[in-house]
Write a protein that holds these residues in place. Structure first.
Motif, PDB file in Angstrom:
ATOM      1  N   GLU A   1       0.841  -1.214   0.000  1.00 58.49           N
ATOM      2  CA  GLU A   1       0.000   0.000   0.000  1.00 58.49           C
ATOM      3  C   GLU A   1       0.871   1.258   0.000  1.00 58.49           C
ATOM      4  OE1 GLU A   1      -2.679  -3.173   1.676  1.00 58.49           O
ATOM      5  OE2 GLU A   1      -0.626  -2.522   2.101  1.00 58.49           O
ATOM      6  N   ALA A   2       1.961   1.218   0.756  1.00 58.24           N
ATOM      7  CA  ALA A   2       2.868   2.373   0.762  1.00 58.24           C
ATOM      8  C   ALA A   2       3.408   2.635  -0.636  1.00 58.24           C
ATOM      9  CB  ALA A   2       4.002   2.123   1.755  1.00 58.24           C
ATOM     10  N   GLN A   3       3.764   1.579  -1.348  1.00 54.96           N
ATOM     11  CA  GLN A   3       4.275   1.736  -2.705  1.00 54.96           C
ATOM     12  C   GLN A   3       3.202   2.305  -3.632  1.00 54.96           C
ATOM     13  OE1 GLN A   3       7.624   1.021  -3.932  1.00 54.96           O
ATOM     14  NE2 GLN A   3       6.655   2.422  -5.376  1.00 54.96           N
ATOM     15  N   ASN A   4       1.944   1.878  -3.425  1.00 51.76           N
ATOM     16  CA  ASN A   4       0.875   2.352  -4.317  1.00 51.76           C
ATOM     17  C   ASN A   4       0.521   3.809  -4.087  1.00 51.76           C
ATOM     18  OD1 ASN A   4      -0.838   1.452  -6.501  1.00 51.76           O
ATOM     19  ND2 ASN A   4      -2.565   1.840  -5.126  1.00 51.76           N
ATOM     20  N   LEU A   5       0.961   4.388  -2.978  1.00 47.13           N
ATOM     21  CA  LEU A   5       0.758   5.823  -2.775  1.00 47.13           C
ATOM     22  C   LEU A   5       1.375   6.635  -3.914  1.00 47.13           C
ATOM     23  CD1 LEU A   5       1.497   6.087   1.066  1.00 47.13           C
ATOM     24  CD2 LEU A   5      -0.734   6.260  -0.047  1.00 47.13           C
ATOM     25  N   GLU A   6       2.442   6.097  -4.496  1.00 40.77           N
ATOM     26  CA  GLU A   6       3.085   6.803  -5.612  1.00 40.77           C
ATOM     27  C   GLU A   6       2.155   6.893  -6.809  1.00 40.77           C
ATOM     28  OE1 GLU A   6       7.401   7.002  -7.844  1.00 40.77           O
ATOM     29  OE2 GLU A   6       6.893   5.242  -6.651  1.00 40.77           O
ATOM     30  N   ASN A   7       1.438   5.802  -7.084  1.00 43.31           N
ATOM     31  CA  ASN A   7       0.492   5.812  -8.206  1.00 43.31           C
ATOM     32  C   ASN A   7      -0.676   6.760  -7.939  1.00 43.31           C
ATOM     33  OD1 ASN A   7       1.973   3.851  -9.647  1.00 43.31           O
ATOM     34  ND2 ASN A   7       1.011   2.203  -8.464  1.00 43.31           N
ATOM     35  N   ILE A   8      -1.148   6.769  -6.706  1.00 47.32           N
ATOM     36  CA  ILE A   8      -2.246   7.677  -6.353  1.00 47.32           C
ATOM     37  C   ILE A   8      -1.785   9.120  -6.477  1.00 47.32           C
ATOM     38  CG2 ILE A   8      -3.750   8.417  -4.462  1.00 47.32           C
ATOM     39  CD1 ILE A   8      -3.615   5.484  -3.435  1.00 47.32           C
ATOM     40  N   ARG A   9      -0.607   9.404  -5.976  1.00 47.41           N
ATOM     41  CA  ARG A   9      -0.071  10.775  -6.027  1.00 47.41           C
ATOM     42  C   ARG A   9       0.114  11.226  -7.475  1.00 47.41           C
ATOM     43  NH1 ARG A   9       4.833  13.589  -5.827  1.00 47.41           N
ATOM     44  NH2 ARG A   9       4.839  15.363  -4.374  1.00 47.41           N
ATOM     45  N   LYS A  10       0.676  10.348  -8.294  1.00 44.66           N
ATOM     46  CA  LYS A  10       0.880  10.706  -9.711  1.00 44.66           C
ATOM     47  C   LYS A  10      -0.454  10.947 -10.414  1.00 44.66           C
ATOM     48  CE  LYS A  10       5.332   8.393 -10.520  1.00 44.66           C
ATOM     49  NZ  LYS A  10       6.012   7.242 -11.191  1.00 44.66           N
ATOM     50  N   GLY A  11      -1.452  10.114 -10.098  1.00 46.03           N
ATOM     51  CA  GLY A  11      -2.763  10.287 -10.717  1.00 46.03           C
ATOM     52  C   GLY A  11      -3.407  11.616 -10.344  1.00 46.03           C
ATOM     53  N   LEU A  12      -3.237  12.020  -9.098  1.00 41.85           N
ATOM     54  CA  LEU A  12      -3.778  13.307  -8.658  1.00 41.85           C
ATOM     55  C   LEU A  12      -3.039  14.463  -9.320  1.00 41.85           C
ATOM     56  CD1 LEU A  12      -4.198  12.462  -4.885  1.00 41.85           C
ATOM     57  CD2 LEU A  12      -6.063  13.053  -6.439  1.00 41.85           C
ATOM     58  N   ARG A  13      -1.721  14.357  -9.387  1.00 41.74           N
ATOM     59  CA  ARG A  13      -0.935  15.439 -10.007  1.00 41.74           C
ATOM     60  C   ARG A  13      -1.294  15.570 -11.485  1.00 41.74           C
ATOM     61  NH1 ARG A  13      -0.495  15.498  -5.359  1.00 41.74           N
ATOM     62  NH2 ARG A  13       1.278  16.118  -4.047  1.00 41.74           N
ATOM     63  N   ALA A  14      -1.534  14.447 -12.147  1.00 46.85           N
ATOM     64  CA  ALA A  14      -1.901  14.475 -13.565  1.00 46.85           C
ATOM     65  C   ALA A  14      -3.228  15.191 -13.778  1.00 46.85           C
ATOM     66  CB  ALA A  14      -1.980  13.054 -14.114  1.00 46.85           C
ATOM     67  N   ARG A  15      -4.064  15.203 -12.767  1.00 47.14           N
ATOM     68  CA  ARG A  15      -5.356  15.889 -12.863  1.00 47.14           C
ATOM     69  C   ARG A  15      -5.300  17.305 -12.276  1.00 47.14           C
ATOM     70  NH1 ARG A  15      -5.805  10.658 -12.744  1.00 47.14           N
ATOM     71  NH2 ARG A  15      -7.583   9.519 -13.647  1.00 47.14           N
ATOM     72  N   GLY A  16      -4.112  17.745 -11.909  1.00 47.31           N
ATOM     73  CA  GLY A  16      -3.927  19.119 -11.433  1.00 47.31           C
ATOM     74  C   GLY A  16      -4.109  19.315  -9.949  1.00 47.31           C
ATOM     75  N   TYR A  17      -4.192  18.224  -9.156  1.00 48.65           N
ATOM     76  CA  TYR A  17      -4.381  18.340  -7.709  1.00 48.65           C
ATOM     77  C   TYR A  17      -3.044  18.167  -6.998  1.00 48.65           C
ATOM     78  CZ  TYR A  17      -9.385  17.976  -8.635  1.00 48.65           C
ATOM     79  OH  TYR A  17     -10.657  18.193  -9.097  1.00 48.65           O
ATOM     80  N   THR A  18      -2.650  19.179  -6.244  1.00 46.79           N
ATOM     81  CA  THR A  18      -1.361  19.147  -5.540  1.00 46.79           C
ATOM     82  C   THR A  18      -1.527  19.079  -4.020  1.00 46.79           C
ATOM     83  OG1 THR A  18      -1.259  21.570  -5.495  1.00 46.79           O
ATOM     84  CG2 THR A  18      -0.256  20.451  -7.396  1.00 46.79           C
ATOM     85  N   THR A  19      -2.721  18.791  -3.566  1.00 39.74           N
ATOM     86  CA  THR A  19      -2.977  18.703  -2.124  1.00 39.74           C
ATOM     87  C   THR A  19      -2.037  17.686  -1.481  1.00 39.74           C
ATOM     88  OG1 THR A  19      -5.301  19.263  -2.444  1.00 39.74           O
ATOM     89  CG2 THR A  19      -4.734  18.141  -0.393  1.00 39.74           C
ATOM     90  N   PRO A  20      -1.375  18.045  -0.388  1.00 42.29           N
ATOM     91  CA  PRO A  20      -0.451  17.110   0.256  1.00 42.29           C
ATOM     92  C   PRO A  20      -1.150  15.838   0.731  1.00 42.29           C
ATOM     93  CG  PRO A  20      -0.084  19.345   1.053  1.00 42.29           C
ATOM     94  CD  PRO A  20      -1.338  19.385   0.241  1.00 42.29           C
ATOM     95  N   LEU A  21      -0.453  14.718   0.570  1.00 38.06           N
ATOM     96  CA  LEU A  21      -0.936  13.426   1.028  1.00 38.06           C
ATOM     97  C   LEU A  21      -0.178  13.013   2.286  1.00 38.06           C
ATOM     98  CD1 LEU A  21      -1.226  11.455  -2.342  1.00 38.06           C
ATOM     99  CD2 LEU A  21      -2.946  12.879  -1.209  1.00 38.06           C
ATOM    100  N   VAL A  22      -0.898  12.311   3.163  1.00 34.07           N
ATOM    101  CA  VAL A  22      -0.338  11.851   4.433  1.00 34.07           C
ATOM    102  C   VAL A  22      -0.519  10.341   4.511  1.00 34.07           C
ATOM    103  CG1 VAL A  22      -0.404  12.079   6.942  1.00 34.07           C
ATOM    104  CG2 VAL A  22      -1.038  14.041   5.492  1.00 34.07           C
ATOM    105  N   ALA A  23       0.571   9.616   4.729  1.00 30.89           N
ATOM    106  CA  ALA A  23       0.487   8.162   4.896  1.00 30.89           C
ATOM    107  C   ALA A  23       0.202   7.837   6.353  1.00 30.89           C
ATOM    108  CB  ALA A  23       1.789   7.506   4.454  1.00 30.89           C
ATOM    109  N   ASP A  24      -0.800   6.996   6.592  1.00 28.83           N
ATOM    110  CA  ASP A  24      -1.178   6.611   7.954  1.00 28.83           C
ATOM    111  C   ASP A  24      -0.590   5.244   8.260  1.00 28.83           C
ATOM    112  OD1 ASP A  24      -2.879   7.356  10.302  1.00 28.83           O
ATOM    113  OD2 ASP A  24      -3.760   5.395   9.861  1.00 28.83           O
ATOM    114  N   ILE A  25       0.277   5.187   9.283  1.00 31.14           N
ATOM    115  CA  ILE A  25       1.048   3.982   9.565  1.00 31.14           C
ATOM    116  C   ILE A  25       0.733   3.442  10.956  1.00 31.14           C
ATOM    117  CG2 ILE A  25       3.363   2.993   9.757  1.00 31.14           C
ATOM    118  CD1 ILE A  25       2.734   3.974   6.929  1.00 31.14           C
ATOM    119  N   HIS A  26       0.488   2.141  11.016  1.00 33.48           N
ATOM    120  CA  HIS A  26       0.396   1.418  12.283  1.00 33.48           C
ATOM    121  C   HIS A  26       1.212   0.131  12.143  1.00 33.48           C
ATOM    122  CE1 HIS A  26      -2.973   3.752  14.117  1.00 33.48           C
ATOM    123  NE2 HIS A  26      -3.302   3.945  12.855  1.00 33.48           N
ATOM    124  N   PHE A  27       2.026  -0.172  13.112  1.00 29.02           N
ATOM    125  CA  PHE A  27       2.738  -1.449  13.229  1.00 29.02           C
ATOM    126  C   PHE A  27       3.909  -1.659  12.258  1.00 29.02           C
ATOM    127  CE2 PHE A  27      -1.764  -2.535  14.376  1.00 29.02           C
ATOM    128  CZ  PHE A  27      -1.558  -2.705  15.735  1.00 29.02           C
TER     129      PHE A  27
END
Length: 682
Positions: free
Chosen positions: A100-126
């Motif tokens: 899931e951490a690795q897939n954050l890159e795909n989500i971030r790229k998809g948002l940037r491609a649509r013009g959204y630069t809102t910061p993303l925060v990864a939520d981590i437990h364990f």
């Protein structure tokens, strides 16, 4: 007279010892807030989070968290966009493992491609390895100090100082790689303590307390500061509003005392629930802190779609945009006689069923509603049943009605009493079963002229500007008075708190009902404002009753205000009248339909007064996060549920389609189940 009176009182107390004594201090100043009477936002450092910085030099930010599976890239992108368009300035996404951490890159790229630069925060437990990967991809990482380097087994461990120091060294070695990665990549971090997931180590040393919550975060914060890494925010979340508020206050105090940087704070009440109850609980905790200038970003945790959280957070924040300019000055508090880090109810004597050991009372405002028929009382929980010729009251039955200048036209049920304006009460033939409400001038004149008042209970309306030595002197010796306090100040809660402080410092133990009137307030904002204004007092043990009014006097509005009053008392933990649901807001880890399940459990159990049920989407949020719950419903696999009694698992791998019935059977086994009655259906 007012300023002279209050300045004399404050200066006389300036040399005394405060009621609270933070450890290692004597006559300590109140460090947790810049002012108890002025709206001054706490000064913080600035944290860089992408292109949306956080801190006191910037507006209070709005954020929320996605609920779809993080591996659903397009679903995550679509939901994040909806959240951004609803007002989110940061979006948090769960990363329970490396994939899931690795897939954050795909989500971030998809948002940037649509013009959204809102910061993303990864939520981590364990999973430190997932955190270390995510810190290279997104703008911010949230870690939970309770489970980043520890596992919770609910074991008590008797540490020596040397053994505890060795544990801290172990944590340091496990945590340092993430700190260094964040420092290298310019990634921000939130050290987010949750009340329900404190480690066995912290619980063994500090107990299940706000002190333990604060120390859990400070252990990690000290490691960061030793590495000269300061791009940090902190949070102290709990589903218990008293614990949550106390922990945030104590965190600020401890950081100041240790000379740590004044880091920005992320505010939230975890597992607040759904609908109005969730909004009340969130507003009570978050709003109480915002009133004192504490908080730099807000997340409202509702068991609803995340885009519905942002408008609630924004409504809470917007109330303070022009607060300093719009409020009337309030005399300063030199010494605060209330311990802000531990709940203690203000000492009062008993007057009728107010004060003393009585729960806070609810008064319904019927001053604009003629009480001419039995059905007029239905909105406030009192029902006349013609067939047995009896009155029934549900769990939300008001204790008093204020009818003003319009006395009720029939005999009220035994569980309900009437309050009338003084001049009307004097002409009322039944002075025994009704009680007068006097203005300050009415009361002073009545005492001067020796006019007979009610022998047991008289309400006197006062405000901070109306205080005088004469009034306070008379009140101190009158054991029949309950005060009704109100204010027109935009900075309402602090002015009412200032009035309580004056009563305490003058030695008055008179019970107090808090009245708030909200004319012209948008319907969606009224619960948030009332929960903040009244709940912010109740959470510090101030208040023996509540009276809410609005410009709308319809039956529906009366019912809503009555339910709101009881909801505020329940959220403040001062009067329990309903089933309490500790339900998480869902995220990508959730293993069943949380909203639908919560609604179903509520439908089947909402008549069980005082029972607390935790509904958790995954094991991360249970059983620890539902530490206060009597019973727990926790997802442990796809459509597989574990049922808990307290923190002990009773049934594992229950199919979701049978789990609610099994939960009810568990409640039956404990003899806590009641069949729904007629009045509970109203």
């Amino acid at each position: 007279m007012l300023n002279s009176l209050l300045s004399t009182s404050s200066s006389a107390l300036a040399g005394t010892t405060p009621a609270f004594q933070p450890e290692g201090t004597t006559n300590s100043p109140i460090l947790y807030t810049p002012s108890l009477t002025q709206y001054i936002r706490r000064k913080t450092s600035t944290v860089t989070i992408g292109d949306v910085p956080m801190g006191s030099d910037y507006p209070i930010r709005v954020q929320s968290m996605t609920t779809v599976d993080t591996m659903d890239t397009q679903g995550s992108i679509n939901q994040t966009i909806r959240m951004i368009e609803a007002g989110c300035e940061y979006v948090r996404i769960t990363a329970p493992s490396v994939k899931e951490a690795q897939n954050l890159e795909n989500i971030r790229k998809g948002l940037r491609a649509r013009g959204y630069t809102t910061p993303l925060v990864a939520d981590i437990h364990f999973t430190p390895n997932a955190a270390e990967l995510a810190a290279r991809i997104v703008e911010k990482v949230r870690i939970n100090p309770g489970n980043y380097a520890d596992r919770k087994r609910f074991e008590f461990i008797d540490y020596t100082d040397a053994a505890y120091a060795a544990e801290l060294d172990r944590i340091r070695h496990k945590f340092l790689p993430l700190v260094r990665i964040c420092k290298e990549y310019g990634t921000a971090m939130r050290i987010g303590t949750n009340h329900g997931s404190l480690s066995d180590r912290i619980l063994s040393r500090y107990g299940d307390t706000p002190v333990g919550m604060v120390e859990s975060a400070l252990e990690f914060l000290r490691i960061c500061e030793a590495e000269n890494y300061y791009n940090i925010t902190l949070s102290m979340k709990s589903s218990n509003t008293q614990v949550m508020v106390q922990a945030y206050r104590l965190l600020v105090q401890r950081m100041d005392e240790e000379g740590l940087k004044p880091y920005p704070l992320h505010l939230g009440v975890t597992e607040a629930g759904e609908a109005e109850d969730g909004r009340i609980k969130s507003a009570l905790g978050i709003g109480t802190l915002l009133e004192d200038g504490i908080g730099d970003t807000v997340r409202v945790s509702l068991t609803e779609e995340p885009e519905r959280e942002a408008p609630v957070a924004k409504a809470l924040i917007d109330r303070y945009t022009n607060r300093a300019a719009s409020s009337t000055p309030i005399p300063a508090i030199t010494t605060y006689p209330v311990n802000p880090f531990q709940y203690t109810r203000r000492l009062t004597h008993e007057v009728a069923n107010f004060g003393g050991q009585n729960v806070p009372r609810v008064i319904a405002d019927f001053s604009d509603v003629p009480v001419t028929e039995h059905k007029n009382l239905h909105p406030v929980g009192h029902f006349y049943l013609p067939e047995p010729d009896k009155w029934r009251m549900n769990d939300l039955g008001a204790d008093y009605i204020y009818t003003g200048s319009h006395p009720a036209q029939f005999m009220l049920p035994n569980g309900l009493k009437q309050i009338l304006d003084f001049s009307i009460w004097q002409m009322n033939p039944d002075k025994t079963n009704s009680f007068p409400l006097l203005t300050t001038n009415d009361y002073l004149s009545a005492r001067a002229d020796q006019i007979q008042l009610h022998p047991r209970l008289n309400f006197v309306r006062i405000s901070l500007p109306a205080l005088s030595d004469e009034l306070l002197g008379l009140l101190k010796t009158d054991l029949t008075v309950v005060l009704l306090i109100s204010t027109g100040n935009a900075h309402a809660m602090p002015e009412l708190r200032r009035l309580f402080v004056e009563l305490i410092n003058r030695g008055l133990t008179t019970p107090v009902v808090v009245q708030r009137n909200y004319p012209g307030i948008p319907e969606v904002d009224l619960p948030l404002y009332a929960a903040t204004d009244v709940g912010g007092l109740l959470i510090d043990g101030l208040g023996d009753g509540i009276l809410l009014s609005s410009a709308n006097s319809s039956a529906d509005e009366l019912k809503r205000l009555n339910s709101l009053s009881f909801g505020i008392l329940q959220a403040a933990r001062t009067r329990i009248t309903k089933t309490e649901y500790i339900s998480c807001p869902s995220c990508g880890r959730t293993l069943f339909d949380l909203q639908e399940t919560t609604a179903l459990i509520r439908q089947r159990t909402d008549h069980l007064k005082g029972v607390k049920i935790g509904i958790m989407g995954c094991i991360v949020n249970g059983p620890g996060e539902m530490a206060d719950a009597d019973y727990g419903y926790v997802g442990i696999g796809r459509d597989k549920i574990a049922l808990y009694r307290g923190q002990q698992v009773i049934k594992k791998s229950v199919p979701a389609d049978r789990a609610v019935d099994e939960l009810i059977e568990l409640i039956r086994e404990d003899n806590r189940w009641l069949e729904p009655t007629l009045e509970s259906a109203f």
